[in-house]
Design a protein around this motif. Structure first.
Motif, short mmCIF file in Angstrom:
data_model
loop_
_atom_site.label_atom_id
_atom_site.label_comp_id
_atom_site.label_asym_id
_atom_site.label_seq_id
_atom_site.Cartn_x
_atom_site.Cartn_y
_atom_site.Cartn_z
N SER A 111 0.91 -0.97 -0.02
CA SER A 111 0.09 -0.04 0.00
C SER A 111 0.81 1.39 -0.25
O SER A 111 0.63 2.61 -0.35
CB SER A 111 -0.96 -0.07 1.26
OG SER A 111 -0.16 -0.02 2.51
N HIS A 112 2.12 1.11 0.39
CA HIS A 112 2.96 2.50 0.15
C HIS A 112 3.24 2.59 -1.29
O HIS A 112 3.90 3.81 -1.39
CB HIS A 112 4.52 2.15 0.90
CG HIS A 112 4.29 1.68 2.31
ND1 HIS A 112 3.74 2.43 3.19
CD2 HIS A 112 4.81 0.78 3.12
CE1 HIS A 112 3.91 2.13 4.30
NE2 HIS A 112 4.41 0.83 4.34
N TYR A 113 2.97 1.83 -2.09
CA TYR A 113 3.12 2.12 -3.51
C TYR A 113 2.07 2.76 -4.27
O TYR A 113 0.94 2.17 -4.56
CB TYR A 113 3.84 0.94 -4.40
CG TYR A 113 5.07 0.43 -3.83
CD1 TYR A 113 6.35 0.91 -4.21
CD2 TYR A 113 5.12 -0.37 -2.65
CE1 TYR A 113 7.45 0.25 -3.57
CE2 TYR A 113 6.05 -1.01 -2.10
CZ TYR A 113 7.41 -0.42 -2.51
OH TYR A 113 8.61 -1.12 -2.13
N LYS A 114 2.28 4.09 -4.65
CA LYS A 114 1.14 4.92 -5.25
C LYS A 114 0.73 4.28 -6.55
O LYS A 114 -0.38 4.38 -7.22
CB LYS A 114 1.44 6.28 -5.24
CG LYS A 114 1.38 6.97 -4.06
CD LYS A 114 1.75 8.56 -4.25
CE LYS A 114 1.94 9.15 -2.69
NZ LYS A 114 3.01 10.22 -2.82
N GLU A 115 1.58 3.93 -7.52
CA GLU A 115 1.64 3.40 -8.79
C GLU A 115 0.66 2.15 -9.00
O GLU A 115 0.24 2.03 -10.02
CB GLU A 115 2.72 3.21 -9.48
CG GLU A 115 3.60 2.05 -9.12
CD GLU A 115 4.70 2.25 -7.90
OE1 GLU A 115 4.29 3.20 -7.28
OE2 GLU A 115 5.70 1.73 -8.08
N ILE A 116 0.55 1.59 -7.76
CA ILE A 116 -0.27 0.11 -7.68
C ILE A 116 -1.62 0.47 -8.00
O ILE A 116 -2.23 1.25 -7.14
CB ILE A 116 0.27 -0.61 -6.63
CG1 ILE A 116 1.62 -1.28 -6.58
CG2 ILE A 116 -0.86 -1.73 -6.41
CD1 ILE A 116 2.03 -1.86 -5.28
N GLU A 117 -2.36 -0.13 -8.82
CA GLU A 117 -3.87 -0.02 -8.94
C GLU A 117 -4.75 -1.15 -8.69
O GLU A 117 -5.86 -0.76 -7.85
CB GLU A 117 -4.07 0.25 -10.70
CG GLU A 117 -3.41 1.40 -11.20
CD GLU A 117 -3.51 1.32 -12.65
OE1 GLU A 117 -3.99 0.44 -13.37
OE2 GLU A 117 -2.74 2.53 -13.29
#
Lengths: 288, 288
Positions: free
Chosen positions: B99-105
């Motif tokens: 969840s720390h990674y913004k680019e993950i959809e």
């Protein structure tokens, strides 16, 4: 076999709240020296192992990790080691690894506990063979007292002592690090056991050790290995040095050219061993 | 307090000849799902911990190591992860790190055991918070069955399943690795638990796993971490990849720029984690 039906276990408290148990086949030896109680067991999982006051010191199945990591790491950095002092090390495992290096001329071992040496000679011939090297001289003396007589004498000092709270407490004092510094040549290296950083009970020892080495030597780094019988299976070593940096002055090609057979150490792992978990890095930085 | 006087211990056999014991304060939960027995304990040393059929799955004091290492290593290599599948992972620890990674959809979780998820939500809110991320969808399905429906769908698959011999045996078959390959995009990465290599009982599993991944993916490497409650305190992870190499395509600057707070992972350690002991290198090479 009836043996497999008997529940016969050696147990070691890694903290007051965590315990490791090793199934035992036979209790081969028990004796009490001037310094400690020594026991030898045979076990199906770790082979033969030795304990000091109830703590596992080494086992046949894993001693290679400890002995290789405390010897090959400094030996792959210092370009010309001729004189080595081992403090403790009466089992011979460290001397055995040192004996692979032809350029070494002197391996002095300061081991106060003669009974420990005798037990290892009898029960651990694969370690004790290291003591047979012609370059080895054993001094049955306290390490700190031995060091006080030494000045500008060694290229490498290996502190193989394990017990910062017992009879070896003197080997973990500020005076000890200062005496090691004095006993080393201008480009000397000292390596030592740095303990296990994981459990809260061990953390303060680990901090204190780094504090002392960091103040005593211009270069002071910490490296790691997995040693299953250690608390949390995780062990640190200290690398304190007057001149050589463990990574910048590391020469993998020179070490590879020696063709030393290992089970744990590789020149890749040498570098990786200095890459520590964040929580360990943080502990060390806080003491610098 | 009377509590400290009572000897109340959880014990886990790491092999039939080695045992780890954790002092327990309280047994908080016990239940049996369709798949396994689940227990939750409070302990002074590891904090709260969860067991599955009597094996520690994670504890508050060390889950960070596992969850960080299985997530940040592939995320620091793949340049653009949008869709992730987690197989198992019902506790939420892996999702929390993702969840720390913004680019993950999309974070799809295929976890057959709803009781496991419910227990973690109640007793391990710091892990289960990961399940609250809006990108998470939980599918209460068998991982292998879920995968059979997927083709060219994910950038990253994380196999969080832990038990190659129990109800998750299907997640350690050749078919599983083939289905993961198929479910990944052309530049996809799969990471998985590779077990502990030290004890003889575990070595064959470790070999078999590498054999299957090595045959199924063009790039297949193994990396390590110290996890105290694992057998021998030593755990391996597999990194199987269609295109990106875990070191050559590793981008430390990009990862550092995200400012993710960690307790174990660092970009230094990323490299060190792939530098394995000689005996582990030898085991892996023999299966290639």
């Amino acid at each position: 076999m009836a043996k497999s039906k008997m529940e016969y276990w050696f147990e070691e408290m890694h903290t007051s709240n965590v315990k490791m148990s090793i199934r035992v086949d036979q209790h081969l030896y028990s004796g009490t020296s001037e310094f400690r109680r020594i026991d030898v067991f045979d076990s199906p999982e770790f082979g033969r192992f030795l304990t000091s006051n109830g703590n596992v010191i080494f086992s046949e199945q894993e001693e290679f990790t400890y002995d290789e990591m405390i010897v090959h790491v400094p030996m792959a950095v210092h370009p010309d080691v001729k004189r080595v002092l081992v403090i403790g090390g009466g089992d011979g495992g460290v001397a055995r690894e040192l004996s692979h290096y032809k350029e070494i001329e002197v391996i002095d071992i300061a081991e106060p506990d003669k009974m420990f040496v005798d037990v290892c000679r009898k029960y651990f011939p694969d370690n004790a063979i290291g003591l047979e090297d012609v370059r080895v001289r054993i001094y049955y003396e306290d390490g700190l007292r031995f060091l006080r007589k030494c000045q500008d004498k060694y290229d490498l000092i290996i502190n193989d002592a394990t017990d910062p709270l017992g009879h070896e407490a003197g080997l973990f004092t500020k005076e000890f690090y200062g005496n090691c510094y004095k006993a080393l040549h201008d480009d000397g290296i000292m390596v030592y056991q740095h303990g296990s950083p994981f459990f809260d009970e061990d953390e303060e020892n680990c901090r204190a050790m780094h504090r002392k080495a960091f103040k005593s030597f211009p270069i002071s780094r910490v490296y790691q290995a997995h040693i299953p019988t250690c608390p949390a299976g995780y062990w640190l070593f200290g690398f304190a040095s007057k001149k050589y940096h463990p990574i910048k002055d590391f020469n993998p090609e020179r070490w590879e050219s020696r063709n030393i057979k290992t089970w744990y150490y590789t020149t890749h792992l040498h570098k990786g061993a200095f890459m520590l978990p964040k929580y360990v890095e943080d502990i060390l930085k806080e003491e610098e």
